[in-house]
Design a protein around this motif. Structure first.
Motif, PDB file in Angstrom:
ATOM      1  N   TYR A  80       0.820  -1.207   0.000  1.00  0.00           N
ATOM      2  CA  TYR A  80       0.000   0.000   0.000  1.00  0.00           C
ATOM      3  C   TYR A  80       0.859   1.265   0.000  1.00  0.00           C
ATOM      4  CZ  TYR A  80      -4.209  -2.759   0.727  1.00  0.00           C
ATOM      5  OH  TYR A  80      -5.246  -3.635   0.568  1.00  0.00           O
ATOM      6  N   LYS A  82       3.552   1.758  -1.502  1.00  0.00           N
ATOM      7  CA  LYS A  82       3.946   2.026  -2.896  1.00  0.00           C
ATOM      8  C   LYS A  82       2.817   2.696  -3.670  1.00  0.00           C
ATOM      9  CE  LYS A  82       7.025  -1.999  -3.002  1.00  0.00           C
ATOM     10  NZ  LYS A  82       7.233  -3.360  -3.584  1.00  0.00           N
ATOM     11  N   ASN A  83       1.599   2.589  -3.154  1.00  0.00           N
ATOM     12  CA  ASN A  83       0.439   3.193  -3.802  1.00  0.00           C
ATOM     13  C   ASN A  83      -0.064   4.432  -3.064  1.00  0.00           C
ATOM     14  OD1 ASN A  83      -0.722   1.234  -6.113  1.00  0.00           O
ATOM     15  ND2 ASN A  83       0.213  -0.005  -4.508  1.00  0.00           N
ATOM     16  N   ARG A 206      -7.809  -1.475  -8.403  1.00  0.00           N
ATOM     17  CA  ARG A 206      -6.901  -0.336  -8.332  1.00  0.00           C
ATOM     18  C   ARG A 206      -5.854  -0.329  -9.457  1.00  0.00           C
ATOM     19  NH1 ARG A 206      -5.080  -1.535  -3.842  1.00  0.00           N
ATOM     20  NH2 ARG A 206      -6.485  -0.260  -2.575  1.00  0.00           N
ATOM     21  N   GLU A 207      -5.317  -1.484  -9.789  1.00  0.00           N
ATOM     22  CA  GLU A 207      -4.233  -1.553 -10.777  1.00  0.00           C
ATOM     23  C   GLU A 207      -4.688  -1.262 -12.203  1.00  0.00           C
ATOM     24  OE1 GLU A 207      -1.618  -2.583  -7.710  1.00  0.00           O
ATOM     25  OE2 GLU A 207      -3.686  -3.202  -8.010  1.00  0.00           O
ATOM     26  N   GLN A 214      -4.995   8.164 -13.203  1.00  0.00           N
ATOM     27  CA  GLN A 214      -4.464   7.576 -11.978  1.00  0.00           C
ATOM     28  C   GLN A 214      -5.581   7.324 -10.978  1.00  0.00           C
ATOM     29  OE1 GLN A 214      -1.154   6.732 -11.609  1.00  0.00           O
ATOM     30  NE2 GLN A 214      -1.001   7.354 -13.769  1.00  0.00           N
TER      31      GLN A 214
END
Length: 396
Positions: A80, A82-83, A206-207, A214
């Protein structure tokens, strides 16, 4: 004869799965069925996840911790980070799929008779989860003409009552593929803070965002620490639908403490699936880059082919791998059954999901279907050819 509960009687059938018997009968007759009805990707599961289960040396397959192993949750917190989502292992509860995460969430924040506001069309099981908990879904309608954008804030505010406990969104959306902008998420933030509500975001896709857009997680916004609850899952991210591992993420300590009691009551998530999910976190970014590129091509192919059919209107998804199409028919429930039961084109047919099951407002979505572009481009093109021919015969 003993009677069935009112709750059981009111439990809705799945628009995704209710036509399965007709599809199975078609296959028994020798008809090939192209499945556009369900979000089951044909993308390969990361080998690292499969190997973790295959090569483990477990001697006793024991219970996992109710909230999932600390090691897994620490690694998940790093994912998370990283996001742009900054949480700790203590903010995470592993669940048996995103479905259980939703059930635990609804059970933790609502009582029978309470209300949750959801923009519709929405993931059909939100209706089921709410019914199972005795909670009323209050819909705020988004329109295909607006590409299913977030309705006006005024539309939300006029629906808020003393029984309203939360607003629930899916971002990117199932069934629409709509991706909420940061500005839209900010608007939702203001309304839940103003009325002291929870904001629940189902972020399992999400990806998968397209066209340079974004994803904005509700957990990335300052000021929502006590209001934000994220629902997540490995099912779509790693093409691991059968693993049935999801999670709840929240910085609200009281909520997490309550949800853990639900987790303890069902004992634990499946151990082998946790092993696979932990290993999947090692999947390289190149995997997602390739998958994302493939879905963009599939989306473009499906939309292009659908737009060639007279009378068909289709929304342009910006995320996930679904789209909603409006067909020149009065009742897509009838059409979706007919195309399986009475139609084939060279011994081939398609299975779609009638969109009325993604609405809670009576009569909405009766001429719409949800299509999942989880097949290769050749099969998508053939599926639309079959759909076009079916519409000709059905309307003749």
């Amino acid at each position: 004869m003993p009677s069935i509960s009112n709750k059981g009687t009111q439990m809705p059938s799945s628009p995704i799965r209710k036509l399965v018997p007709y599809a199975e009968d078609a296959k028994k007759r020798g008809t090939k069925v192209f499945h556009l009805n369900i979000g089951q990707p044909d993308i390969k599961t990361p080998q690292v996840a499969l190997d973790a289960v295959k090569n483990n040396n477990i001697k006793t397959l024991s219970y996992a911790r109710s909230e999932g192993s600390e090691e897994y949750r620490i690694k998940l917190a790093n994912y998370y980070k990283k996001n742009n989502i900054y949480v700790s292992a203590n903010n995470i509860i592993a669940t048996t799929g995103g479905s259980e995460a939703l059930l635990f969430t609804i059970g933790s924040i609502t009582d029978p008779g309470d209300e949750i506001i959801i923009p519709e069309p929405f993931y059909a099981n939100y209706n089921g989860f709410s019914t199972a908990s005795g909670v009323k879904v209050v819909p705020v309608i988004s329109k295909i003409e607006d590409n299913f954008a977030l309705p006006k804030i005024e539309d939300f505010e006029k629906l808020i009552t003393k029984k309203t406990k939360a607003i629930l969104i899916c971002n990117p959306g199932n069934p629409t593929g709509y991706l909420y902008s940061k500005e839209e998420i900010e608007k939702l933030k203001q309304i839940v803070l103003k009325h002291d509500l929870f904001l629940i975001a189902d972020e399992v896709y999400r990806e998968f965002t397209y066209d340079g857009l974004q994803h904005t997680s509700i957990m990335s916004l300052d000021g929502l620490e006590q209001n934000a609850i994220v629902i997540d899952s490995v099912s779509k991210r790693y093409s691991m639908c059968g693993a049935r591992i999801g999670c709840i993420v929240s910085k609200n300590d009281d909520f997490i403490a309550t949800a853990i009691k639900f987790a303890q009551a069902r004992l634990s998530p499946p151990t082998y699936a946790l092993i696979a999910s932990e290993a999947a976190l090692e999947t390289p970014q190149s995997y997602f880059d390739d998958v994302k590129a493939e879905y963009v091509e599939r989306r473009n192919t499906l939309i292009k082919e659908l737009q060639k059919i007279d009378g068909v209107k289709v929304a342009n998804p910006k995320g996930a791998f679904y789209c909603v199409a409006e067909l020149p028919v009065k009742d897509t429930d009838d059409f979706a059954q007919w195309i399986l039961e009475k139609f084939n084109d060279n011994n081939e047919t398609v299975m779609v999901a009638p969109a009325s099951g993604f609405y809670s407002t009576e009569g909405e979505g009766k001429n719409q279907i949800r299509m999942a572009y989880v097949l290769n481009k050749k099969d998508l093109i053939r599926s639309v050819e079959i759909l076009k021919e079916a519409l000709k015969q059905y309307n003749s």
